[in-house]
Structure formats: C-alpha cells, structure tokens
Design an enzyme around this catalytic site. Structure first.
Site, PDB file in Angstrom:
ATOM      1  CG  ASP A  29     -38.020 -21.424 -13.574  1.00  0.00           C
ATOM      2  OD1 ASP A  29     -38.340 -21.488 -12.374  1.00  0.00           O
ATOM      3  OD2 ASP A  29     -38.791 -21.003 -14.462  1.00  0.00           O
ATOM      4  CG  ASN A  77     -37.944 -14.646  -7.552  1.00  0.00           C
ATOM      5  OD1 ASN A  77     -36.805 -14.867  -7.985  1.00  0.00           O
ATOM      6  ND2 ASN A  77     -39.017 -15.133  -8.145  1.00  0.00           N
TER       7      ASN A  77
HETATM    8  C1  IPE Z   1     -36.815 -16.440 -12.672  1.00  0.00           C
HETATM    9  O1  IPE Z   1     -37.580 -17.524 -12.290  1.00  0.00           O
HETATM   10  C2  IPE Z   1     -36.012 -15.943 -11.502  1.00  0.00           C
HETATM   11  C3  IPE Z   1     -34.978 -16.848 -11.020  1.00  0.00           C
HETATM   12  C4  IPE Z   1     -34.613 -17.985 -11.558  1.00  0.00           C
HETATM   13  C5  IPE Z   1     -34.260 -16.381  -9.846  1.00  0.00           C
HETATM   14  P1  IPE Z   1     -39.120 -17.340 -11.891  1.00  0.00           P
HETATM   15  O2  IPE Z   1     -39.654 -18.690 -11.600  1.00  0.00           O
HETATM   16  O3  IPE Z   1     -39.260 -16.326 -10.819  1.00  0.00           O
HETATM   17  O4  IPE Z   1     -39.728 -16.750 -13.240  1.00  0.00           O
HETATM   18  P2  IPE Z   1     -41.224 -16.580 -13.733  1.00  0.00           P
HETATM   19  O5  IPE Z   1     -41.918 -15.700 -12.733  1.00  0.00           O
HETATM   20  O6  IPE Z   1     -41.847 -17.921 -13.798  1.00  0.00           O
HETATM   21  O7  IPE Z   1     -41.119 -15.946 -15.073  1.00  0.00           O
HETATM   22  C1  IPE Z   2     -36.253 -21.261  -9.354  1.00  0.00           C
HETATM   23  O1  IPE Z   2     -37.200 -22.232  -9.125  1.00  0.00           O
HETATM   24  C2  IPE Z   2     -35.708 -20.657  -8.085  1.00  0.00           C
HETATM   25  C3  IPE Z   2     -36.098 -19.244  -7.851  1.00  0.00           C
HETATM   26  C4  IPE Z   2     -36.856 -18.528  -8.633  1.00  0.00           C
HETATM   27  C5  IPE Z   2     -35.596 -18.626  -6.640  1.00  0.00           C
HETATM   28  P1  IPE Z   2     -38.720 -21.866  -8.825  1.00  0.00           P
HETATM   29  O2  IPE Z   2     -38.875 -21.683  -7.358  1.00  0.00           O
HETATM   30  O3  IPE Z   2     -39.162 -20.736  -9.657  1.00  0.00           O
HETATM   31  O4  IPE Z   2     -39.438 -23.207  -9.275  1.00  0.00           O
HETATM   32  P2  IPE Z   2     -40.841 -23.323 -10.021  1.00  0.00           P
HETATM   33  O5  IPE Z   2     -40.773 -22.482 -11.249  1.00  0.00           O
HETATM   34  O6  IPE Z   2     -41.885 -22.833  -9.073  1.00  0.00           O
HETATM   35  O7  IPE Z   2     -40.966 -24.779 -10.323  1.00  0.00           O
HETATM   36 MG    MG Z   3     -40.013 -20.588 -11.500  1.00  0.00          MG
END
Ligand code: IPE
Ligand code: IPE
Ligand code: MG
Length: 252
Positions: A29, A77
């Site tokens: 994340d 997502n």
């Molecule tokens: C969790 O990350 C999913 C992945 C790392 C693929 P998110 O960024 O989507 O999670 P939330 O929504 O902040 O909990």
């Molecule tokens: C994790 O990074 C990747 C996926 C969930 C695909 P994020 O895209 O969630 O990054 P933040 O949480 O917005 O910084």
């Molecule tokens: Mg995230």
C-alpha cells in the site's frame, strides 16, 4: 535446497533458515501517496511499486521463503477511476512479460488467488501463459491476489462445499480450507502492510487467523531489502503462542 540454505546463512547471519517464515503475505500500500508527495500522477507510484515487487520477490527467493502472496488488486479496487484501473492491468501485463524469464530462471511458480474470469482479456492471457510456463517450478510459489475479496472467497468455499454435497459432519477446517484459493498453501506466518494503514482490507480473512502482523509507515515504493530484513528479524524475535502460555512453550 542446499543452495537456499547456503545463500540464506550468508545473507542473514542472525537467523537460522528454519526460523524464517515459510509464507509471507504483503499488502502493498501507498503507491498513490508516494507519487503525490513527489507531485506526480498516481500511476508513477504504481510503476515504482512494481520495482519493489521485483526486489522483494527476488530477495524472498534468495532467502528460501517458500510462499509469497502479494495483494495486487482487490475486488474493491474496481471502484477506482477507470484510467487507474486500466493502467494497473497494463502494468501487470508488462511486468509479467519482463519478469517471466527470471521467474523461470529462479524456479518460481506463479499462482492466482481471485476471480480470473473478470479480468481484462490481455491480463488473463498473460497470466495464463505465465502460470503454464511456471507450473512445474517448486522453489517458491508467488501468489498474486487479483480481483480478490476475502469474504467472497469464504462464501465461494461454502458454496463449493454444498455443490460437493459435503455433509455437516465432514465440514472441518481442512475440508473448508481445501476450497479456498489458497488450497495447498500454508497460512501466512507473517503479514506485512506498508503505508501506515492498520487494517486487513478484506485480505485473506480465513488464512490470517494466526499470522504475525507487521505494519510500517514506509510507502510500498520505498520498502527496501534492508527494511524487509529488519521485519524478518523482528518476526524471529516474536513468540508465537497459539493459545499456550509462554512457560509451556519454553518447556516444550
Ligand atoms: C488494499 O489496498 C488492496 C491492495 C493493496 C491491492 P487499498 O489501498 O485498496 O486499501 P484501503 O481501501 O485503503 O483499505
Ligand atoms: C497500493 O497503493 C496499490 C493498489 C491498491 C493497487 P495505493 O494505490 O492504494 O496507494 P495509496 O493508498 O492511494 O497511497
Ligand atoms: Mg491504498
């Protein structure tokens, strides 16, 4: 096997190979925030995040960790902007194309946790190709949780038990787990989440029942091999009690 042990002991003089986790799962994340801090598009963060994937997978393989699971795309997502979703799957396709030869070379088997049929065609095709090419590999399994939902996985397993006409008496942790995407893969010993968020976000709800959890403020693109080693070191220092008392464990 001998090769793994040797490289492990050279790399980590503080841990015996058997003290390391067998299965490590990652909630990767913070890609978006990493990019935003630099004044870049979120996509730049995802690209940098894919370099971290390459680093961590290679290092895990070197250390002799048998299973690595990466939360790559949650079912939730899909609600992101369409442009970002398309970019993520294009990135996956180019990552697979670039990394497949090295996965074969490293004897890594690719496996998917999640519903493949709903993925864009190009991603499905690239995944199926990589799965086929690596199916006989045994040194490490790389599981990508893609279009994955932990609750959905549990419901799917329950439906499968019904379809298989399994009687109530025969429903056990074992028969249930055999119907999860992770069938045949041991539960994660260690779960690492980057970016400071302290939640599971619907990730392997059944399998993480007794996993050690490690949360770091580091954003995924900045997660380094040094920090990975630090986390592993912290893991080896923890006492996994599984309900017993500390005294019981010390007398075992
Ligand atoms: C969790 O990350 C999913 C992945 C790392 C693929 P998110 O960024 O989507 O999670 P939330 O929504 O902040 O909990
Ligand atoms: C994790 O990074 C990747 C996926 C969930 C695909 P994020 O895209 O969630 O990054 P933040 O949480 O917005 O910084
Ligand atoms: Mg995230």
């Amino acid at each position: 096997m001998l090769r793994c042990v040797l490289s492990n002991s050279q790399l980590l003089d503080w841990a015996a190979p058997e003290a390391l986790p067998v299965h490590v799962s990652f909630i990767m994340d913070g890609n978006g925030r990493w990019a935003k801090r630099k004044g870049d598009e979120r996509t730049t963060g995802h690209r940098a995040g894919s370099d971290t994937v390459q680093r961590i997978v290679r290092e895990s393989r070197k250390l002799g960790i048998k299973h690595v699971t990466l939360y790559t795309f949650s079912r939730e997502n899909w609600s992101r902007p369409k442009k970002e979703v398309s970019f993520l799957f294009e990135l996956l396709v180019s990552f697979l194309k670039k990394e497949l030869p090295s996965m074969i070379e490293q004897d890594i088997k690719l496996n998917i946790f999640g519903e493949m049929s709903d993925l864009p065609l190009a991603a499905r095709t690239a995944l199926q190709h990589a799965i086929k090419k690596t199916e006989k590999n045994t040194s490490m399994t790389l599981n990508l949780a893609l279009n994955y939902s932990g609750r959905d996985e549990i419901i799917r397993a329950a439906k499968q038990l019904a379809t298989d006409a399994i009687s109530a008496d025969e429903i056990t942790e074992k028969t249930f787990a055999a119907r999860l995407y992770s069938s045949g893969v041991p539960d994660p010993d260690l779960m690492i989440r980057t970016s400071g968020e302290v939640r599971l976000s619907n990730f392997m709800l059944f399998q993480h029942a007794y996993s050690e959890m490690y949360f770091t403020e580091t954003l995924w693109p900045d997660f380094s091999i040094e920090e990975f080693h630090d986390v592993l070191k912290a893991y080896t220092a923890r006492e996994r009690r599984f309900g017993k008392t500390g005294d019981q464990l010390n007398n075992d």
